[in-house]
Design an enzyme around this catalytic site. Structure first.
Site, PDB file in Angstrom:
ATOM      1  CG  HIS A   1     -14.797   2.620  31.045  1.00 53.12           C
ATOM      2  ND1 HIS A   1     -15.779   3.144  30.236  1.00 53.12           N
ATOM      3  CD2 HIS A   1     -13.638   3.128  30.578  1.00 53.12           C
ATOM      4  CE1 HIS A   1     -15.236   3.940  29.326  1.00 53.12           C
ATOM      5  NE2 HIS A   1     -13.937   3.958  29.523  1.00 53.12           N
TER       6      HIS A   1
ATOM      7  CD  GLU B   1     -17.396   5.710  34.386  1.00 50.11           C
ATOM      8  OE1 GLU B   1     -16.446   6.177  35.033  1.00 50.11           O
ATOM      9  OE2 GLU B   1     -18.063   6.379  33.581  1.00 50.11           O
ATOM     10  CE  LYS B   2     -17.980  -4.571  38.521  1.00 50.48           C
ATOM     11  NZ  LYS B   2     -19.301  -4.912  39.005  1.00 50.48           N
TER      12      LYS B   2
ATOM     13  CD  GLU C   1     -18.340  12.572  29.387  1.00 45.83           C
ATOM     14  OE1 GLU C   1     -19.271  11.994  29.962  1.00 45.83           O
ATOM     15  OE2 GLU C   1     -17.487  11.969  28.702  1.00 45.83           O
TER      16      GLU C   1
ATOM     17  CB  CYS D   1     -37.158  22.164  38.133  1.00 45.25           C
ATOM     18  SG  CYS D   1     -35.897  23.446  38.174  1.00 45.25           S
TER      19      CYS D   1
ATOM     20  CD  GLU E   1     -13.564  11.247  29.894  1.00 39.72           C
ATOM     21  OE1 GLU E   1     -14.275  10.289  29.511  1.00 39.72           O
ATOM     22  OE2 GLU E   1     -13.877  11.994  30.826  1.00 39.72           O
TER      23      GLU E   1
ATOM     24  CB  CYS F   1     -33.289  20.684  34.626  1.00 40.00           C
ATOM     25  SG  CYS F   1     -34.279  20.825  36.142  1.00 40.00           S
TER      26      CYS F   1
END
Lengths: 679, 679, 679
Positions: free
Chosen positions: A359, A356-357, A150, A157, A308, A155
């Site tokens: 999910h 993601e416990k 994904e 920087c 997914e 950024c």
């Protein structure tokens, strides 16, 4: 593999090895054949700068090999290890607010960080070296490379600033060209040295968030640059993999309609497309269908993987509903109907801790196989196994194309004026939905696509006109095609500069109109468009072009305001060498009914409506392989549907014959696959 | 002092000394006896690093001593001086966004700053040395030490990072234990060196605010660590005070249900609890009652001080209503009824300038004694004086305990999934309110409390199960107790990791259920729970456990959705050696009516309903001292209430005798204290 | 110039020179005579630190001179070049959140940056030297200097911190005076060295945004300091210009009711006032009228320039409606009616790219003259040309003054308590609207103004009372005047400290009241004020003073809550040497009907109501020059209005004679200018 792949993301490194055996048994029970592994294991694989350790991954692959599974092998580069952030503080990102991050989360590496580029390529190289070779016991089960995960984010920087300047030099060649492109004469912005250019963020050009910029040209280029920077990361790894694995296909999992990355620029570099489907709610059928079509369109119609989806619920939303009974199966077949050759889940076993416990997972914390969710997964697995030899590799044929353009998406949404309420994605979905509800097959194509094979090309919010696009649209219409576009199309060039001509710029001629003003009102301030001399009216809001029809005929007019009675929707008939085409312009944000009316007419004129057009709640999609057609009938509704078969064939899931004219009943959330011969 | 203390925060350093004499006269007029002084005077007490100057404080204390007042003496360490921020820039905090603050506001010191720790302890030491000694004229009037003020907030600086690592070493011993606890195999987070750990904030683990973390385990530990860091500041000062003042009680003012600090970990270090009561609105009677009970519960039922309340209005809200006539008195007696032995105000004289200039005060800018607010204060002062010899030290006896658990509060609210709409505080208030409206006495207890003495233990959102908690709950029920818990209980261990078993984990056995799924919907999506076979139904929302009752009986079922008719509320009868207990589970967020129905049954079964249960608007609370009972009847409603006396006694405020069975009329906002003998 | 100037901002440097000729022709067609040029050309004028290049500007001015136009010449200092930000990183600002910005946007220079101050003054000097001299061909056409552009914003950098300390030393002389003014005894804020003072922002005193400060005194001084810092930038440039251009008037374009800058402190330094009118919506007639009156009031009634308005739509809003037909003309005449001697647009030709690409323009991207907008502009241009010799220089005479006070604006809105819902601007508009709807001329004046010439002085939210203001109000009333003020007036001194007396402090005597409490409720919680013994009632909300009338009579009482029946609106009659005056107090936020009732009475008592008072939708405003009166009748409504002429005269736009008593019909959005003789 001549069956729809079935399985998903599997992260056994999170629990003791004795659990792995339970997993293998449950995989078997669910007819799982393909596992994606090694997605987030960098810290385990490389405990310090100089050490690599593949012991755990070896054991995982050995276990899977022993169980007869195949593997989509990831490179683990979507989250760098903590030691790297400490040793190379510039490996982390600087955010839109200019803040240097420290170690944490994932997708946390600056794409232009030298350390990240070096270490990520090296890791991919070593993984490919180890598992891409014939002498590794696991090698035989790897069927695809899954680079990173994904890709996304931005950024700002100093490495990115420097790389941006290099990118700009390549794009513009000279500062004068850059100053011209960015219209820097405005607000005293002339750049006299490349180093004066800084990334556009909250500390420079943006006064009100990522979409509110003082210089659209700068921001638009930074969006392109950022997409390219992450793409270069992908290419870094792919190149490294190719040193040892010349043949296995390489992919990365896309995120559907993901604004930051121009997937049309990415797709040529992938061997096949894969994506993760997490719709925002339970009413997203059209949106998901559009996204599947977009994913299929990225590589010109080739099948893709559903990399997914959640078996039941997500965890990242404010509230996370479970998928209702039958919905996971229904949506899985929707993916297949639109071109998926794999149906994979995140996650196979539920994470023990962290974000993601909660999910959804095929195997939840209790490890049971007698839950509703596991039973539905196992049921689907069994069905897909029974479909072996069917569907895989089949293609879609469409006479309608929808143009999807990241440049226009960006440009419309970062524009100051006329309205910040115009959403590219919602508008595209609205137009697509009108086609979807008529069960007309749609190809989603980029602006550079060959339009010749289509009857109808729909291009809402085609804001940016670059290259020879306008000429190709003209040729398409002159060749007999029907072109449909909307408000805010034809407004700017590739640098987001207005054309020195009447709107809609280079599209004005083919559309046969001129726009002098564009009114923009509050979302709740409704006008209406009246068609057929007053016979029908549909609500409209947000923007209202004040049109001067030239050669175009007026199809619909505004109902109220000071422009009541003036043109809102026009059609310009163009007679060319190739026949008589027409170009439609919709000057306001028409509601779903209005778009339905419009496409009933446009598709009707073209003879593209079919037996399933308008069947409420039922989606009908066909894939073709050689002379076999697979018609998927998907009942998204809450009531049973009565469908009449059009041809003789076989109902694949029940293995029962079907006769043309036979009435078939489709229970709510149920699926029918009719296989028939096309010749 | 054998009377309820009366007075409040007094900051005379803000105005000329000639005003002080006016203040003394007004204190006298209002029967004020106790003043909290020196709360924010550090800059005056210590004008530079090496100089201490107690001249002003000496004069203040002399003035108060001369006026016969007693003093709660603060240490002035809740706001450091400007010179300190300039000389020691690391004394200020780094906020959640990673920004180093400069001098300003209050509660502005990093708790782990070496400078702050050194200077704050030294200031406390010097104050104690000066005013804790017998030879200082003021010494005799100091009755308590008030350390700092309203400890709170969080710091994320390098000192805190270093201290966090030390704290983690002490907690986990090894990095492998830490990696296991935090499940760092997820998202490649394995730590190989302690220094790789950084505080979890917007620059590291938090992508969406303080409650949205990638790693719940890290954030949970940082919440504990931050609470401990501030507690260590308190201990620093208390230790310094104890060098010179071995006996005087030491406290700090808590803030009720204040999420950042686990007051159960703090309470053992305080000699008595005190707190500041600023409810968010005028309808917070139950919330205030719960908070008083919590404050009383922190030290096992011992009386506390109401250290601050506003005489009328606050200043920090978007709008600040005045307390309606009678409300200040009513709420003051509510505090006393729940265990307060002091009723103190912030502020005695209204601040001249800055952010509390408009905060209510006993003496406003005009210095008048003929205002409504002053008259109400003076009236209460007179009443409390007349109550001398009564109430002080009296205790509360409850058969119902409510479990309050900071760990669960934190864990529930930082969880990704199933729902971010679940509020620990609102849920606890909802359950408490059902008890409160039935006028049943409640003890608020920590998870480690001895449950043996209670008939009913109510533990909503008991999310974290650690130590031997589950075994103690089982023993309680087996011993004949009634246990009531709710959705999202029993979900994680002390590190926020899921149990490798069916939910509700270690509580599953006593509850006799198994949960396969938890649906979560938008707050406005209502379901209902049907009880008594359809006789009654009550709305429910947010989360919906899909229960498999094992040994439990189904008490209520869902009304709609695909799980209509399945168990929503269950009761498991457990027959143990100690009798027959039961354990209730409420699988969804039941509305107030539903909780009322539930507790009518639970309390009714236990014979805990009483004569005042359900008397609308009237709160009835009893304190006991020896064989004397003080029954407080508080009419929060807007209409007069008719109450029947249950025993003979004396109406203390009017000094009139009352006979059992006598009808007493309680005017709106009025208070009755019935003193009676219990044997 | 004896006509209303007409034209606007012209930035030809954004497009090729061949377009310039088209522009000149279109200017001619639209009767444009005045162009503002060189507003944002710094980077072109000064390509590096040592080089100045006026070639492009020379050509622009030559072109305009040749076309016979006059020029308002800007100094280009509102956006520094990119090279300057790179060479002098401290030239950019540090924002409220403490973040140093880099190059971008505009209004981007720290006002206390040495580099900015030096370079901006030098650029102004060189421009004045070149174009202020007689030998430059363009010199003759420059009619005014336009310094910078829309000064605004705030910086919090170290340069500003240092300059703030210097400013404070000048204001307070000593730290003890500063500590006293800021009440630093509160929260331990005593400053012992000037360097300890830091700017109040999110890193120091502000915990909840720019209006939520711990120390109002510090924030109030920083607001004054910031306004003064930007003013010093203006003075820097003006002084430089004066070295070469001793006579031409110098201005900068204000932004109407712009909170950050106290324009009353600025105005003495400008030779004439000019401002940019971008109302937030299409219903802002009263607001615009107030702002015009304020702009006129800044220099004691002298005419001003409308420097910018959009011909049709803006681009910076979430949605940007076009101005409906006739509205641009109507609003232009409204500006003239209130004192404008110039009607100028932003922008003459639409920007090619960047954030003002979609902003309205006289000439849009297509370059057409046959659009609705261009035709309306050209029509107005023609009318204004026909009005040559009229109106310019005419003055307004008012018997009513509205006091506008930036100090009170700031103090009310940064106050903690009683209510953050009180908006100074909205309250001022509400009071002004009551006068506006009665078509009574209003002068907007500062607190220091001479009140002697007025019959009525209206001063809502006169929160800060400083200097001899209270005495002057008393003298005004004693002299026979009528004074009207509101809730939250008379509350604090110049440092935002409460007065050590009853509210409303120094105003209490003239108002004849005392306020003991101020209740504040949610905006939706309505009370009402009852007048005439119950005959009429009007809603009120937000704040409710509980009044003790002393010498004042009670005019209106509260309808409900515990203070029902007590005074809400009072009138104190004061008999002085100069006659009998009265002072009104409105203790709550009365709705529009209530304020209308109040001013019907106040103005009626004074005989200030007139024939046009209350004519719905029609605004009537008069300007006077010698013995000529220009009565502007502006129909903002959507229906035609019937107006009766009061005097003989000429309808200027139609050049038709009008007789006293004649009925005139005014179409929707139409304008009538009646010229008549006053003697």
């Amino acid at each position: 593999m001549d069956k729809i792949r079935f399985g998903g993301d599997y992260n056994p490194e999170q629990w003791p090895e004795d659990v792995w055996d339970q997993d293998m048994a449950l995989f078997e029970e669910a007819s799982v054949d393909t596992l994606t592994v090694n997605v987030f294991a960098w810290a385990t694989l490389q405990p310090d700068e100089h050490t690599y350790d593949f012991a755990v991954l070896d054991r995982i692959l050995e276990k899977l090999a022993a169980a007869g599974k195949t593997v989509c092998l990831a490179t683990s580069t979507a989250a760098h290890p903590a030691w790297m952030a400490r040793a190379y503080p510039d490996v982390t990102r600087v955010d839109f607010d200019g803040r240097r991050h420290v170690f944490g989360q994932r997708h946390n590496s600056c794409p232009n960080s030298p350390a990240y580029r070096r270490f990520s390529a090296e890791l991919a190289r070593r993984i490919a070296e180890r598992y891409g070779r014939a002498d590794n016991p696991a090698s035989g089960i790897v069927v695809a490379w899954h680079v990173n995960n994904e890709y996304g984010g931005t950024c700002y920087c100093e490495h990115c600033a420097a790389a941006f300047r290099v990118w700009l030099r390549a794009r513009y060649g000279s500062l004068s060209a850059l100053n011209e492109a960015w219209n820097t004469a405005f607000w005293s912005h002339t750049f006299y040295a490349w180093d004066e250019v800084v990334p556009p963020n909250a500390l420079s050009e943006h006064g009100g968030g990522p979409d509110v910029t003082a210089f659209q040209g700068i921001t638009l280029d930074y969006l392109r640059f950022n997409s390219d920077s992450l793409l270069r990361n992908f290419i870094d790894e792919k190149s490294a993999i190719r040193e040892f694995s010349p043949d296995l296909p390489v992919t990365t999992n896309f995120m559907g309609m993901y604004r930051p990355l121009d997937y049309f620029r990415w797709a040529p570099h992938l061997d096949f497309v894969s994506w993760d489907n997490y719709p925002p709610d339970m009413q997203s059928h059209a949106r998901m269908a559009l996204t599947h079509d977009l994913m299929r369109g990225l590589k010109g119609g080739r099948p893709f993987w559903l990399m997914e989806q959640t078996p039941s619920q997500t965890a990242c939303r404010a509230f996370n509903p479970v998928k209702r009974p039958g919905v996971m199966r229904l949506w899985s077949y929707q993916a297949v109907a639109h071109g998926a050759d794999a149906v994979l889940f995140f996650q196979m076993r539920q994470s023990r801790g962290a974000s993601e416990k909660e999910h959804g997972a095929v195997i939840t914390h209790g490890g049971r196989s007698d839950t509703r969710v596991f039973r539905e997964v196992a049921g689907l697995g069994e069905e897909l196994e029974a479909l072996a030899g069917e569907i895989v590799g089949a293609r879609t044929y469409a006479k309608v194309a929808l143009v999807f353009d990241w440049d226009s998406w960006w440009a419309v949404e970062i524009s100051d004026g006329p309205s910040r309420h115009v959403s590219y994605q919602q508008t595209l979905i609205a137009y697509y939905r009108a086609l979807y509800e008529r069960n007309v097959a749609v190809d989603v194509v980029p602006t550079g696509a060959d339009l010749a094979g289509y009857d109808v090309v729909v291009a809402p919010l085609l804001h940016v006109i670059q290259g020879d696009l306008a000429a190709r649209v003209e040729a398409f219409v002159e060749g007999g095609g029907t072109f449909v576009t909307s408000f805010l199309s034809g407004r700017v060039d590739e640098s987001d500069n207005a054309f020195g001509m009447d709107a809609p710029g280079p599209l004005a001629r083919v559309l046969g109109i001129r726009i002098d003003e564009t009114d923009a009102l509050a979302p709740e301030d409704l006008n209406a468009v009246v068609f057929d001399g007053g016979a029908v009216r549909f609500a409209a809001n947000l923007v209202f072009d004040l049109l001067q029809p030239g050669t175009a005929e007026v199809v619909g007019v505004y109902e109220s305001d000071f422009y009541a009675g003036t043109a809102a929707v026009t059609r310009n008939v163009v007679v060319g060498e190739g026949g008589s085409g027409d170009a439609w312009y919709v000057g306001t944000n028409l509601d779903a009914g209005g778009l339905g009316w419009l496409f009933d007419r446009v598709l009707g004129d073209r003879g593209l409506l079919n037996a399933y057009s308008g069947l409420p709640g039922v989606e009908a999609v066909t894939r073709h392989r050689d002379d076999v057609a697979y018609l998927f009938l998907l009942n998204h509704g809450d009531v049973a549907a009565d469908v009449v078969a059009e041809t003789d064939g076989v109902s694949l899931l029940t293995r029962t014959p079907v006769r043309a004219g036979e009435h078939l009943t489709l229970a709510p959330k149920d699926v029918l696959i009719l296989r028939s011969r096309t010749c």
